[in-house]
Design a protein around this motif. Structure first.
Motif, PDB file in Angstrom:
ATOM      1  N   ALA A  54       3.174  34.037  13.346  1.00  0.00           N
ATOM      2  CA  ALA A  54       2.718  35.085  12.433  1.00  0.00           C
ATOM      3  C   ALA A  54       1.966  36.156  13.223  1.00  0.00           C
ATOM      4  O   ALA A  54       1.151  35.840  14.090  1.00  0.00           O
ATOM      5  CB  ALA A  54       1.819  34.495  11.359  1.00  0.00           C
ATOM      6  N   ASP A  55       2.245  37.423  12.923  1.00  0.00           N
ATOM      7  CA  ASP A  55       1.534  38.516  13.579  1.00  0.00           C
ATOM      8  C   ASP A  55       0.092  38.563  13.088  1.00  0.00           C
ATOM      9  O   ASP A  55      -0.835  38.804  13.848  1.00  0.00           O
ATOM     10  CB  ASP A  55       2.181  39.863  13.242  1.00  0.00           C
ATOM     11  N   GLN A  56      -0.044  38.393  11.782  1.00  0.00           N
ATOM     12  CA  GLN A  56      -1.360  38.495  11.162  1.00  0.00           C
ATOM     13  C   GLN A  56      -1.541  37.326  10.200  1.00  0.00           C
ATOM     14  O   GLN A  56      -0.660  37.064   9.381  1.00  0.00           O
ATOM     15  CB  GLN A  56      -1.464  39.795  10.359  1.00  0.00           C
ATOM     16  N   ILE A  57      -2.682  36.644  10.317  1.00  0.00           N
ATOM     17  CA  ILE A  57      -2.997  35.588   9.358  1.00  0.00           C
ATOM     18  C   ILE A  57      -4.295  35.974   8.663  1.00  0.00           C
ATOM     19  O   ILE A  57      -5.308  36.253   9.321  1.00  0.00           O
ATOM     20  CB  ILE A  57      -3.115  34.219  10.053  1.00  0.00           C
ATOM     21  N   PHE A  58      -4.234  36.041   7.345  1.00  0.00           N
ATOM     22  CA  PHE A  58      -5.416  36.409   6.567  1.00  0.00           C
ATOM     23  C   PHE A  58      -5.977  35.173   5.891  1.00  0.00           C
ATOM     24  O   PHE A  58      -5.218  34.359   5.354  1.00  0.00           O
ATOM     25  CB  PHE A  58      -5.052  37.460   5.515  1.00  0.00           C
TER      26      PHE A  58
END
Lengths: 234, 180
Positions: free
Chosen positions: A210-214
């Motif tokens: 994943a590029d971004q994990i929130f």
């Protein structure tokens, strides 16, 4: 002479093969590393083109959280939107349909309907299915997921687990490495995860898929420094 | 906004709604059905007890209520518990995030009871965190009585509604779209 030339060739072949294999492995590693580093950086989207967006829905609370996010995204930027859910889960797509139809009233009817699609995907394993038969169904599910991803080649993937999204994210990541399609993979961890990431979240985090994990709780962000804390979504 | 005083006839009924969701959670139904819990609820001013018991096999004892005791009723499932939650004065729920947030959004006092029999018990994380922030009470089935005895529903803080804007903003920025 002939003998000597032949043996020379035989001597050389393993060397060439080994060199080629080493070269291939090194360039693959370099490529994977490049993709991972590039993925962390914002997308170069100067023209501000709309991006095709794959929205992976699960069930119950996860779907509600995801649609809550989708409802406030600017639709003209995230176009077309492709919703995907497990073939056993009718509720999620129905809810997505309700959301998309509610947009229709606000704006151009044709336009919005043109920009959204709904798809179902086979699940690799149903609850209670035996492990023996699940080998077969897993293979079918993988082939189906690959076929779907080849067809849609999304530029943005929004997912929040569990299960279904892992396979699609891995395929998207492979597409990035091979160069078929560059996609930005955003994973939003469920609000129910306070102290530990879910298995899906942990896999996407550890494997740098994943590029971004929130995450929705600050203590989870402290434990996993590459995630972003965004507060509660519901 | 003025939701407390619609209809004076409602005031006489103070409903406790118990929900186990789609699970089987006999430990909670049993705990609620004990004499001490029912007496304590009555002492606190509640008049009715309605139990959504799901797939559980333990059947609580029905009661018409009356002098000095709670009226008790139960059902297994319903397509929507939204109306039950709305008419309740106190909700006692399993730890599923769906019913937790549905109840908190309605601003109802909530006791979440954690199911210790579940293998993957990450759900207790959420209930414990929200309890620490004083949005609800969190209890184990055997501690339900003492939780009810000690609780003060006025001390609970309202849950601020969630906001998806921060994450939408980050996603937009990451994709090269300007803020607006």
């Amino acid at each position: 002479m002939e003998d000597a030339g032949c043996s020379d060739f035989i001597m050389l072949t393993p060397k060439i093969v080994t060199t080629l294999i080493v070269f291939a492995i090194v360039s693959a590693i370099v490529r994977v590393y490049h993709v991972i580093v590039r993925s962390q950086k914002p997308l170069y989207n100067l023209a501000r083109q709309p991006l095709s967006t794959l929205i992976i829905l699960c069930s119950g609370g996860h779907t509600a959280e995801m649609l809550n996010l989708v409802s406030i995204l600017q639709k003209q930027r995230f176009t077309p939107r492709i919703y995907i859910a497990a073939s056993t889960d009718n509720m999620s797509l129905q809810k997505a349909h309700v959301l998309e139809s509610s947009l229709v009233n606000q704006k151009d009817v044709e336009e919005v309907l043109k920009t959204s699609q709904f798809m179902q995907i086979y699940r690799s394993r149903e609850v209670g299915q035996s492990y023996l038969t699940s080998v077969g169904t897993t293979l079918i599910a993988m082939a189906h997921a690959l076929w779907i991803m080849i067809k849609i080649r999304p530029q943005v993937i929004l997912c929040n687990g569990p299960g279904t999204c892992i396979l699609l994210c891995i395929i998207a990541f492979l597409f990035k490495i091979v160069g078929i399609r560059w996609s930005s993979i955003c994973y939003i961890e469920s609000i129910a995860r306070v102290r530990r990431l879910s298995l899906s979240g942990l896999l996407l985090y550890k494997l740098h898929i994943a590029d971004q994990i929130f995450v929705q709780w600050p203590q989870l962000q402290q434990k996993h420094p590459r995630t972003y804390y965004v507060g509660c979504l519901v | 906004m003025g939701g407390t005083d619609d209809g004076s006839d409602v005031r006489s009924v103070k409903m406790v709604f118990v929900t186990v969701g789609t699970t089987c959670f006999d430990a909670l139904v049993k705990a609620v059905d004990t004499q001490e819990v029912k007496e304590e609820l009555f002492k606190k001013g509640y008049t009715h007890l309605l139990i959504q018991m799901g797939r559980g096999s333990f059947i609580p004892t029905k009661s018409a209520g009356g002098l000095g005791c709670l009226a008790v009723d139960y059902f297994t499932f319903s397509s929507s518990i939204a109306d039950n939650l709305k008419s309740a004065s106190l909700v006692i729920s399993h730890a599923g995030s769906g019913s937790i947030f549905e109840t908190l959004r309605l601003g109802k006092p909530l006791i979440v009871v954690v199911n210790e029999d579940l293998m993957d018990n990450h759900q207790s994380e959420l209930a414990e965190e929200l309890a620490e922030r004083k949005h609800l009470y969190c209890a184990h089935p055997q501690a339900l009585y003492s939780t009810i005895a000690d609780m003060n529903v006025d001390a609970l803080l309202p849950y601020p509604p969630g906001d998806a804007k921060p994450v939408a903003k980050l996603i937009n920025r990451f994709l090269g779209f300007p803020d607006d």
